[in-house]
Design an enzyme around this catalytic site. Structure first.
Site, PDB file in Angstrom:
ATOM      1  CB  SER A  82      -0.879   0.024   1.250  1.00  0.00           C
ATOM      2  OG  SER A  82      -0.113   0.331   2.406  1.00  0.00           O
ATOM      3  CG  ASP A  83       1.697   5.856  -1.051  1.00  0.00           C
ATOM      4  OD1 ASP A  83       2.657   5.848  -0.247  1.00  0.00           O
ATOM      5  OD2 ASP A  83       1.585   6.712  -1.945  1.00  0.00           O
ATOM      6  CG  LEU A  84       2.747   6.558   5.195  1.00  0.00           C
ATOM      7  CD1 LEU A  84       3.276   5.368   5.998  1.00  0.00           C
ATOM      8  CD2 LEU A  84       3.675   7.754   5.357  1.00  0.00           C
TER       9      LEU A  84
END
Length: 351
Positions: A314-316
């Site tokens: 995932s992105d942050l």
């Protein structure tokens, strides 16, 4: 029978006995699938969850007068739920508040990641090594490393060979310090000039982005990640991140399927064909579906149609973003949606 022959036979027998006592998953000569099955069967639910998490890393070490050691926070995180990956242990910038005084030079960086890896292998119940991911979009974002121009400037060279050499240089610096994964390149096609992350991209053209981005990725990965000079590349951001509504970062992407496949996905598709190892999702939604929980993108297209064999970050905090998009009621439901869609690892590690 001579004493030498007896000694050799005894050593072989001892080695065979030691191998028999060793868990199957630790036997390097056993088939990978058998080792994985054996390891998973031994894991608790907490240990399995831990392997899906990638928390922020720059608080995981402590500088001492004699060097650097694993921090108490790291030891606490690794106690009952050993972490699968840490992000940006070595990162130094205003956000991390790591300076020349509080951060690590390249020598201490290598010692830090070695200390953390040694603890993971020797002090946790199953001894699963950690994947260390570092930010590498235009150089390893750490102290004492080379800073290259941003991707928008890189694109001005129109030089794929130069991108390949740059990828090799970045990988060498990060890998020499113990990193396994480098976040980059950014393959977003940027066509919204109000967007605040334009300079991270190669610009508005999918053909140029494909040529330069794939060359960058192949330079980072090389032909083998076991040579101590290369690491796995993480492509960012999947998908259509560079056209946010009104230019607001992470806002929805208003794009039809025809344009998505003709303009915004080709760089990723080509990189998958060339063997990229990891991919990162984006914050935005497409047709109301967050990319981090988009089964059509992450499973139907990426894996089933393109044959991607790696894993997806995932992105942050983008799993938490599924809640923000009003698609899930809480982080628990968001995490379920993301896993079922095809996501493999939670960057941030809190969902």
């Amino acid at each position: 029978m001579s004493k030498t022959t007896s000694l050799i036979i005894g050593l072989i027998a001892f080695a065979g006995h030691a191998m028999a006592q060793q868990p199957l998953y630790k036997q390097a000569t056993a088939p990978v699938e058998d080792r994985v099955k054996d390891l998973i069967e031994r894991m608790t639910v907490e240990e399995k969850v831990g392997q899906l998490c990638c928390p922020l890393g720059w608080e995981m070490y402590t500088k001492t007068e004699n060097g650097v050691v694993a921090s108490d926070l790291y030891k606490e995180r690794m106690k009952t739920m050993p972490i699968g990956s840490f992000w940006a242990v070595l990162r130094a910038d205003p956000w991390t508040q790591k300076t020349l005084e509080t951060g690590l030079n390249p020598e201490l960086s290598a010692k830090a990641l070695n200390a953390l890896q040694k603890y993971a292998v020797e002090e946790t119940r199953l001894g699963i090594p950690v994947l260390f991911a570092e930010e590498c979009p235009h150089g390893h974002m750490a102290i004492g490393t080379t800073v290259f121009p941003t991707s928008l400037s890189q694109a001005s060279t129109w030089n794929a060979e130069l991108m390949h050499r740059m990828g090799e240089a970045i990988a060498l610096e990060a890998r020499s310090q113990g990193a396994n994964i480098g976040y980059g390149p950014v393959l977003d096609i940027a066509r919204e000039p109000r967007w605040s992350r334009m300079e991270e991209t190669f610009g508005e053209d999918p053909v140029l982005t494909t040529h330069l981005g794939v060359a960058f990725m192949k330079g980072m990965q090389g032909k083998s990640q076991n040579d101590g000079k290369h690491l796995y590349s993480t492509l960012k951001h999947f998908a259509a991140y560079g056209i946010p509504e009104a230019g607001h970062n992470g806002a929805r992407a208003n794009v039809g399927m025809r344009q998505l496949f003709s303009d915004y996905l080709p760089p990723f598709k080509k990189a998958v064909e060339e063997g990229v190892a990891t991919i990162m999702t984006s914050y935005n939604t497409i047709d109301g579906v967050p990319c981090t929980s988009n089964k059509y993108l992450l499973t139907d297209v990426l894996r089933d149609q393109w044959g991607f064999k790696g894993f997806v970050y995932s992105d942050l905090t983008s799993i938490e973003g599924i809640v923000g998009a009003r698609v899930a009621k809480d982080n628990k439901e968001a995490a379920v949606l993301a896993l079922k869609a095809g996501l493999d690892m939670d960057l941030g590690g809190n969902a």
